[in-house]
Motif scaffolding. Structure first.
Motif: not given
Length: 267
Positions: A102-110, A178-188
């Protein structure tokens, strides 16, 4: 030739951290709401509807719904499905394992997290896989210190998985958030050249979400829906995920639930 360093977002102000935590805490609250419904006889479509209504009723936004065309609010990945399983009208049954993501956006934050649930009595092999994956997530979270390379996470997870006879999925990984769903860094979830260079400085927010398979690590995307990812050999797969903030004192897990399994839990 000089290699350009990637710009990894960092959240350091009190307001930013407060918003990160609010999004993560609502997401954890949503998981706890769903928890008693993840049982035999419930369809994954019903879980999706519950999550959708609860999120909207609280004035927030389902992050997955419509994301690159994804058709639902949550992902439900049953048995050999590794991730991105689309909710459907098939009821869960005793012996299944199902990852609820599950992923939600609250006030622009993920906020983002997942758990693998065991339905009724599962096989010893399935239970051991779920336990090992759960433990691997926490080993990965605790492996990295402020300013340390991302690769420490993958090294800890891969070593533990291999020690227990499991394969780590390589095509899908954790990510900055954070303020985007998927951003750097990638976590392999295994060490890579890039993860050895990327540093988790205080203020970096990211997910740790290992996917472990009983069989091989290779996967295949369903051609019909373009989303459902299964193990290539159709072996069982499990996943757990938390959103983590690196602080001056070390990693802080933001998506801890009140009712779910805590670090050190034995299933």
């Amino acid at each position: 030739m000089t290699r350009l360093l990637k710009k990894i977002p960092r959240y350091t102000t009190d307001e930013e951290i407060e918003k990160l935590k609010a999004a993560a805490q609502f997401n954890a609250q949503l998981m706890d709401m769903l928890r008693p419904h993840v049982q035999a006889g419930t369809t994954t479509e019903q879980l999706d509807q519950l999550a959708h209504e609860y999120t909207l009723d609280h004035g927030h936004t389902p992050a997955c719904l419509g994301y690159h065309g994804y058709p639902n609010t949550i992902c439900t990945s049953v048995n050999e499905i590794v991730c991105h399983g689309i909710p459907n009208d098939v009821a869960l049954k005793d012996g299944d394992i199902v990852n609820v993501d599950i992923t939600t956006i609250v006030d622009g934050w993920y906020g983002d997290q997942s758990e693998t649930f065991m339905i009724g009595e599962v096989t010893p092999a399935a239970k051991r896989l779920v336990q090992t994956t759960f433990d691997a997530m926490f080993l990965g979270i605790r492996a990295c210190k402020p300013g340390g390379p991302v690769s420490l996470i993958g090294r800890a997870i891969q070593s533990f998985a291999k020690e227990n006879g499991y394969a780590v999925v390589r095509e899908y990984q954790g990510h900055g958030i954070g303020q985007d769903f998927h951003q750097d860094p990638g976590i392999p979830h295994f060490p890579t050249p890039t993860s050895r260079r990327d540093l988790l400085k205080p203020g970096t927010c990211y997910t740790v979400e290992p996917m472990l398979n009983i069989g091989g690590w290779k996967t295949k995307v369903d051609k019909d829906d373009g989303w459902t990812v299964r193990t290539l050999d159709r072996s069982l797969s499990a996943q757990f995920e938390h959103t983590v903030l690196m602080t001056e004192d070390g990693p802080e897990i933001l998506t801890l639930t009140q009712d779910g399994p805590q670090e050190g839990h034995v299933f």
